[in-house]
Design a protein around this motif. Sequence first.
Motif, PDB file in Angstrom:
ATOM      1  N   ILE A   3      35.745  33.542  37.196  1.00  0.00           N
ATOM      2  CA  ILE A   3      35.206  32.314  36.608  1.00  0.00           C
ATOM      3  C   ILE A   3      34.834  31.283  37.676  1.00  0.00           C
ATOM      4  O   ILE A   3      33.723  30.735  37.649  1.00  0.00           O
ATOM      5  N   ALA A  29      30.408  30.160  32.475  1.00  0.00           N
ATOM      6  CA  ALA A  29      31.632  29.494  32.931  1.00  0.00           C
ATOM      7  C   ALA A  29      32.177  28.575  31.843  1.00  0.00           C
ATOM      8  O   ALA A  29      33.399  28.465  31.651  1.00  0.00           O
ATOM      9  N   ASP A  30      31.279  27.931  31.114  1.00  0.00           N
ATOM     10  CA  ASP A  30      31.685  27.014  30.051  1.00  0.00           C
ATOM     11  C   ASP A  30      32.391  27.761  28.921  1.00  0.00           C
ATOM     12  O   ASP A  30      33.405  27.303  28.387  1.00  0.00           O
ATOM     13  N   HIS A  31      31.882  28.927  28.560  1.00  0.00           N
ATOM     14  CA  HIS A  31      32.494  29.703  27.478  1.00  0.00           C
ATOM     15  C   HIS A  31      33.863  30.240  27.869  1.00  0.00           C
ATOM     16  O   HIS A  31      34.729  30.457  27.016  1.00  0.00           O
ATOM     17  N   ALA A  32      34.055  30.450  29.170  1.00  0.00           N
ATOM     18  CA  ALA A  32      35.308  31.034  29.631  1.00  0.00           C
ATOM     19  C   ALA A  32      36.432  30.011  29.743  1.00  0.00           C
ATOM     20  O   ALA A  32      37.599  30.330  29.510  1.00  0.00           O
ATOM     21  N   HIS A  33      36.074  28.785  30.101  1.00  0.00           N
ATOM     22  CA  HIS A  33      37.104  27.743  30.203  1.00  0.00           C
ATOM     23  C   HIS A  33      36.428  26.371  30.197  1.00  0.00           C
ATOM     24  O   HIS A  33      35.212  26.258  30.261  1.00  0.00           O
ATOM     25  N   GLN A  34      37.214  25.339  30.124  1.00  0.00           N
ATOM     26  CA  GLN A  34      36.700  23.970  30.026  1.00  0.00           C
ATOM     27  C   GLN A  34      36.197  23.514  31.387  1.00  0.00           C
ATOM     28  O   GLN A  34      36.984  23.248  32.291  1.00  0.00           O
ATOM     29  N   ILE A  35      34.872  23.446  31.566  1.00  0.00           N
ATOM     30  CA  ILE A  35      34.341  23.009  32.854  1.00  0.00           C
ATOM     31  C   ILE A  35      34.345  21.483  32.936  1.00  0.00           C
ATOM     32  O   ILE A  35      34.488  20.782  31.928  1.00  0.00           O
ATOM     33  N   GLU A  36      34.146  20.969  34.137  1.00  0.00           N
ATOM     34  CA  GLU A  36      34.196  19.523  34.372  1.00  0.00           C
ATOM     35  C   GLU A  36      32.981  18.828  33.747  1.00  0.00           C
ATOM     36  O   GLU A  36      31.918  19.447  33.592  1.00  0.00           O
TER      37      GLU A  36
END
Length: 546
Positions: A3, A29-36
């Motif tokens: 990720i 990356a957004d679907h995998a975890h909370q991005i900044e």
Amino acid sequence: MGIPNTLERGRKAFRQQQWADAYTLLSSADHAHQIEPEDIRRLAAAAYLTGKVSESPEIWARAHHEYLENDKKRQAANCAFWLGIILFNQGEKVQGSGWMARAARLISDLPQKCVEEGLLLIPKALQHLGEGKPERAYHYFSKAGEIGEQFDNQDLITLSRLGQGQALIYQKKINKGTTLLDEAMIAVISEEISPIVAGLVYCAVIETCQKIYDLQRAQEWTAALSRWCDSQPDLVPYRGQCLVRRAEIMQLHGEWTEAMDEVHRACTLLSESTGEPAAGEAFYLQAELHRLQGDFTEAEKNYRHASKWGRKPQPGLALLRMAQGEADTAEAAIRQAEEEQKNPMVRSKILPAYIDIMLAVDDIKSAQAGAADLSEIAGEFQAPFLQAMAIRAEGNIILKKGEPQKALDKLLDGWSALKKIGASYESAKTRMLIGLAYQKLGDKDSAEIELEAARGTFQQLGATYDLSKMDSFVRHTSSGDHTHGLTSRELQVLRLVATGKTNREIGTELYISERTVDRHVSNILAKLNVPSRAAATAYAYEHEMI
């Protein structure tokens, strides 16, 4: 490990202006975890730049809320501002205004000044510009620029210079205004500003140059826009506008086949997005090309499409009606368009058609007034193309009044200027008038040379309507002139006058107004140099006109 690597690759793709890759990687990356929040901003911009009209606003709104949750009001206001701009461009003006208001409220709570204060002055300045208050607009654009300088923000500085240049041009300070436009464009081609701002500035500068007929600038900056779009194959929002501007230049220079291809692509691309203002221009230009090439059915269909997209169909639709033989309909439409349009930039596009139609219906007085207005606007904008069109209009009017030698001098000047600009079609139309002037002077050789030159250009362009007009003219002149200077409509009226019909009866039979008949009768008496209807009837029988 996967990720973070995907996120970093997405950021790199964004920096390298690989918008489709940036969108795909950042989305993953957004679907995998909370991005900044900053990465959400990048994702929103990538969605916008790849033409994902429905997704982009939602992502901008999400970035806005993420910043609010982190108590970063300035960044939240920035997202709200750009979301408002994007919604405005999509025709969602109410929602756009709401987000602008939210951005203003957020920065009002901040203890210190910020760049966003300057950004929020831009829509306020644009509103004044749209309301015809360029002085007030210039004031707000200048204040925005001062804030941009204070924070060394090139986006805001460039938007300010663009707006100041437009406001000065609206005040008819052309040289100062175009200098600022050029300065704004230098920031764009030097890649000193963000891609969304770059696209906005490109399109606004080229549109402004087209409005004031600064054809050299329009051509240079359109070529630069083409290169900019080509360097970013994934870019969607500005590609349609680029195609429209290129097609306009191609049309002017006589590359009608290429122009039709470009504008067809533009219509397809731009009509995919709701509220896209350039779509109206694309359909209008496509209608113009169809009209000039004699495909009246397709022309009318595209004028109506242009109207649905917010682009008024005049003056093209009036010229179409004239070509279809509906002179009264054309006259009424062009008079209305001329009467309601006070903006000199827009009037300059109406007046050449207005003058031609007024001459066609024998209203020389109105044509003269239109030509004087066009000449004044051309002088104010320092526009060589408009000046050449004004000179040709004056020559055409003088020719209509029966002074071929005086008309010839004007027409030759107009043709020389249009040829220098490279306006192929307008040059050919002028040469046709020059041929007519020589014909009236009895110089058959010069007339034949000019008419054949015009014919050759019309054939090359595919201007079938103008070719048919020329064929009719050549047949008429070769068989001798039995009209004594009367137009075909005036001959119709004269024949009905000779039967004893009243103006009202003639109007009913020809489907024209009584006022129009009265003007035709006055012109007939003046051209035949007779005092009354009875004398005109006697003259017509004596000279075998009826």
